[in-house]
Design a protein around this motif. Structure first.
Motif, PDB file in Angstrom:
ATOM      1  N   SER A  19       0.826  -1.219   0.000  1.00 52.25           N
ATOM      2  CA  SER A  19       0.000   0.000   0.000  1.00 52.25           C
ATOM      3  C   SER A  19       0.855   1.263   0.000  1.00 52.25           C
ATOM      4  O   SER A  19       0.357   2.354  -0.271  1.00 52.25           O
ATOM      5  N   ARG A  42      -3.116  -4.621   5.089  1.00 51.64           N
ATOM      6  CA  ARG A  42      -4.093  -5.022   6.109  1.00 51.64           C
ATOM      7  C   ARG A  42      -5.460  -4.406   5.880  1.00 51.64           C
ATOM      8  O   ARG A  42      -6.418  -4.775   6.547  1.00 51.64           O
ATOM      9  N   ARG A  46      -6.707   0.782   1.726  1.00 52.34           N
ATOM     10  CA  ARG A  46      -5.358   1.303   1.486  1.00 52.34           C
ATOM     11  C   ARG A  46      -4.698   0.650   0.275  1.00 52.34           C
ATOM     12  O   ARG A  46      -3.802   1.232  -0.343  1.00 52.34           O
ATOM     13  N   ASN A  67      -3.662  -9.812   6.140  1.00 53.59           N
ATOM     14  CA  ASN A  67      -2.683  -9.598   7.196  1.00 53.59           C
ATOM     15  C   ASN A  67      -1.728 -10.782   7.161  1.00 53.59           C
ATOM     16  O   ASN A  67      -2.143 -11.921   7.418  1.00 53.59           O
ATOM     17  N   ASN A  94       7.580  -8.665   1.206  1.00 53.53           N
ATOM     18  CA  ASN A  94       8.012  -7.308   1.581  1.00 53.53           C
ATOM     19  C   ASN A  94       7.424  -6.820   2.899  1.00 53.53           C
ATOM     20  O   ASN A  94       8.063  -6.044   3.611  1.00 53.53           O
ATOM     21  N   TYR A 159      13.843  -6.196  15.605  1.00 59.45           N
ATOM     22  CA  TYR A 159      13.847  -6.060  14.137  1.00 59.45           C
ATOM     23  C   TYR A 159      15.079  -6.738  13.537  1.00 59.45           C
ATOM     24  O   TYR A 159      14.999  -7.510  12.584  1.00 59.45           O
ATOM     25  N   VAL A 192      15.931   3.688   3.278  1.00 56.00           N
ATOM     26  CA  VAL A 192      15.144   4.047   2.092  1.00 56.00           C
ATOM     27  C   VAL A 192      14.020   4.971   2.541  1.00 56.00           C
ATOM     28  O   VAL A 192      13.343   4.710   3.542  1.00 56.00           O
ATOM     29  N   THR A 194      10.703   6.142   2.990  1.00 57.95           N
ATOM     30  CA  THR A 194       9.335   5.597   2.900  1.00 57.95           C
ATOM     31  C   THR A 194       8.492   6.178   4.036  1.00 57.95           C
ATOM     32  O   THR A 194       9.035   6.652   5.046  1.00 57.95           O
TER      33      THR A 194
HETATM   34  N1  LIG Z   1      12.586   1.770   4.363  1.00 59.85           N
HETATM   35  C1  LIG Z   1      13.762   1.324   4.793  1.00 59.85           C
HETATM   36  O1  LIG Z   1      14.705   2.086   5.095  1.00 59.85           O
HETATM   37  C2  LIG Z   1      13.996  -0.156   4.895  1.00 59.85           C
HETATM   38  C3  LIG Z   1      15.308  -0.594   5.090  1.00 59.85           C
HETATM   39  C4  LIG Z   1      15.539  -1.955   5.193  1.00 59.85           C
HETATM   40  C5  LIG Z   1      14.490  -2.862   5.084  1.00 59.85           C
HETATM   41  N2  LIG Z   1      13.220  -2.393   4.909  1.00 59.85           N
HETATM   42  C6  LIG Z   1      12.141  -3.395   4.814  1.00 59.85           C
HETATM   43  O2  LIG Z   1      11.418  -3.183   3.620  1.00 59.85           O
HETATM   44  C7  LIG Z   1      10.046  -3.529   3.815  1.00 59.85           C
HETATM   45  C8  LIG Z   1       9.163  -2.339   3.471  1.00 59.85           C
HETATM   46  O3  LIG Z   1       9.568  -1.236   4.255  1.00 59.85           O
HETATM   47  P1  LIG Z   1       8.918   0.203   4.061  1.00 59.85           P
HETATM   48  O4  LIG Z   1       9.867   1.176   4.659  1.00 59.85           O
HETATM   49  O5  LIG Z   1       8.440   0.366   2.672  1.00 59.85           O
HETATM   50  O6  LIG Z   1       7.656   0.072   5.065  1.00 59.85           O
HETATM   51  P2  LIG Z   1       6.313   0.938   5.185  1.00 59.85           P
HETATM   52  O7  LIG Z   1       6.400   2.231   4.493  1.00 59.85           O
HETATM   53  O8  LIG Z   1       5.969   0.907   6.641  1.00 59.85           O
HETATM   54  O9  LIG Z   1       5.276  -0.004   4.425  1.00 59.85           O
HETATM   55  C9  LIG Z   1       4.982  -1.257   4.976  1.00 59.85           C
HETATM   56  C10 LIG Z   1       3.937  -1.935   4.126  1.00 59.85           C
HETATM   57  O10 LIG Z   1       3.634  -3.206   4.732  1.00 59.85           O
HETATM   58  C11 LIG Z   1       2.229  -3.292   4.959  1.00 59.85           C
HETATM   59  N3  LIG Z   1       1.999  -4.099   6.145  1.00 59.85           N
HETATM   60  C12 LIG Z   1       2.382  -3.835   7.416  1.00 59.85           C
HETATM   61  N4  LIG Z   1       1.985  -4.812   8.235  1.00 59.85           N
HETATM   62  C13 LIG Z   1       1.338  -5.720   7.451  1.00 59.85           C
HETATM   63  C14 LIG Z   1       0.697  -6.963   7.708  1.00 59.85           C
HETATM   64  N5  LIG Z   1       0.644  -7.485   8.945  1.00 59.85           N
HETATM   65  N6  LIG Z   1       0.135  -7.629   6.678  1.00 59.85           N
HETATM   66  C15 LIG Z   1       0.186  -7.117   5.420  1.00 59.85           C
HETATM   67  N7  LIG Z   1       0.778  -5.957   5.121  1.00 59.85           N
HETATM   68  C16 LIG Z   1       1.345  -5.266   6.128  1.00 59.85           C
HETATM   69  C17 LIG Z   1       1.751  -1.859   5.080  1.00 59.85           C
HETATM   70  O11 LIG Z   1       0.411  -1.770   4.665  1.00 59.85           O
HETATM   71  P3  LIG Z   1      -0.834  -1.412   5.620  1.00 59.85           P
HETATM   72  O12 LIG Z   1      -0.337  -0.491   6.698  1.00 59.85           O
HETATM   73  O13 LIG Z   1      -1.793  -0.771   4.672  1.00 59.85           O
HETATM   74  O14 LIG Z   1      -1.286  -2.749   6.145  1.00 59.85           O
HETATM   75  C18 LIG Z   1       2.653  -1.168   4.049  1.00 59.85           C
HETATM   76  O15 LIG Z   1       2.098  -1.302   2.769  1.00 59.85           O
HETATM   77  C19 LIG Z   1       9.931  -3.975   5.276  1.00 59.85           C
HETATM   78  O16 LIG Z   1      10.064  -5.380   5.354  1.00 59.85           O
HETATM   79  C20 LIG Z   1      11.118  -3.291   5.927  1.00 59.85           C
HETATM   80  O17 LIG Z   1      11.541  -3.948   7.092  1.00 59.85           O
HETATM   81  C21 LIG Z   1      12.942  -1.064   4.818  1.00 59.85           C
END
Ligand SMILES: NC(=O)c1ccc[n+]([C@@H]2O[C@H](COP(=O)([O-])OP(=O)(O)OC[C@H]3O[C@@H](n4cnc5c(N)ncnc54)[C@H](OP(=O)(O)O)[C@@H]3O)[C@@H](O)[C@H]2O)c1
Length: 263
Positions: A19, A42, A46, A67, A94, A159, A192, A194
């Motif tokens: 999302s 979830r 969204r 979820n 992801n 984490y 990243v 986000t």
């Molecule tokens: N951004 C970074 O710097 C970074 C660095 C290293 C690794 N990562 C990893 O990359 C991935 C994405 O990170 P991001 O920064 O893009 O995160 P984000 O902006 O928080 O987005 C997370 C996404 O996961 C969904 N989500 C959360 N809980 C969920 C659940 N229980 N079931 C289904 N969907 C769920 C959220 O959707 P809803 O809220 O709509 O459910 C949202 O679409 C994660 O695994 C994170 O650990 C990110």
């Protein structure tokens, strides 16, 4: 130079947690290259706008409320995808998240919630989609770890532990499922930009702190989509069990991405 081998055109792809952020970036990229993408979050309200936006751009998208912590949700999502597209070629695990806290301040519930989302969510989706891939003669799984799964991450012990486990799971499954024609790889992004990271840091998304890296360049979702597309494509046919790090240029001797210390 021919570039067809980098294409994901025609692939049936699941991206969890799409999302916003990295998942959305990967889904949009794959759809723009001709993949059929099944995406979840979830909340239906969204994930629907992401699918609508992909369709408006000429792509094919299925949006499902799921979820990843709930095995029944995941099975229904995977089944709906296979029915809609006729199979599953690629799974991008992801969906993930975190909160920042010193180890001694993490409650049992807090610890379990992060392990449940990051590690068990990956387990549920991989079990469900892997069954289709094994029956269909192969596929590709891309797990989302983090540089914090590769080295110490103070105030992110839950984490960090979950993301380290995802790297080892990737390596193990790559061996177990090699004879089924399933490649399993992993991406370890650095910081990243986000919505999720902005929320964790308690700042606006466009106010990311300067990074402790030589280039001081923040990662963008497109940077990770590039790596995911490569890993899903035939160009990575000789790669399995690998973790690809995408983190810009680190300052020598400093492995920490950003100071998440609790003042
Ligand atoms: N951004 C970074 O710097 C970074 C660095 C290293 C690794 N990562 C990893 O990359 C991935 C994405 O990170 P991001 O920064 O893009 O995160 P984000 O902006 O928080 O987005 C997370 C996404 O996961 C969904 N989500 C959360 N809980 C969920 C659940 N229980 N079931 C289904 N969907 C769920 C959220 O959707 P809803 O809220 O709509 O459910 C949202 O679409 C994660 O695994 C994170 O650990 C990110």
């Amino acid at each position: 130079m021919p570039t067809d081998q980098f294409s994901v055109d025609g692939q049936n792809v699941i991206v969890t947690g799409a999302s916003q952020g990295i998942g959305r970036g990967i889904a949009e990229r794959f759809a723009a290259d001709g993949a059929n993408v099944a995406i979840c979050s979830r909340a239906q309200e969204r994930i629907d706008p992401v699918a609508e936006s992909i369709r408006e751009d000429g792509g094919t998208a299925l949006a499902v409320e799921c979820n990843v912590r709930e095995p029944e949700d995941v099975e229904a999502f995977v089944e709906a995808t296979a029915e809609e597209f006729g199979g599953i070629d690629v799974l991008v695990n992801n969906a993930g998240g975190e909160f920042v806290a010193a180890f001694e301040d993490i409650s049992e519930n807090g610890w379990k919630s992060i392990i449940d989302l990051n590690l068990h969510g990956t387990f549920h989706c991989t079990q469900a989609a892997g069954e289709y891939m094994r029956d269909d003669g192969g596929g590709c799984i891309i797990n989302m770890s983090s540089v914090n799964g590769q080295h110490a991450a103070p105030n992110e012990s839950h984490y960090s532990a979950s993301k380290a486990a995802i790297i080892r799971l990737t390596e193990t499954l790559a061996v177990e499922w090699a004879s089924d024609g399933i490649r399993v790889n992993c991406i370890a992004p650095g910081l990243v930009q986000t919505p999720g990271v902005a929320e964790t840091l308690g700042i606006q998304e466009d106010q990311m702190p300067p990074r402790e890296t030589v280039d001081r360049r923040i990662g963008h979702t497109e940077d990770i989509a590039d790596v995911a597309q490569f890993l899903a494509s035939d160009a990575a046919a000789f790669m399995t069990g690998e973790t690809v790090t995408a983190k810009g240029v680190p300052r020598p001797g400093n492995s920490f991405e950003v100071d998440l210390g609790l003042q």
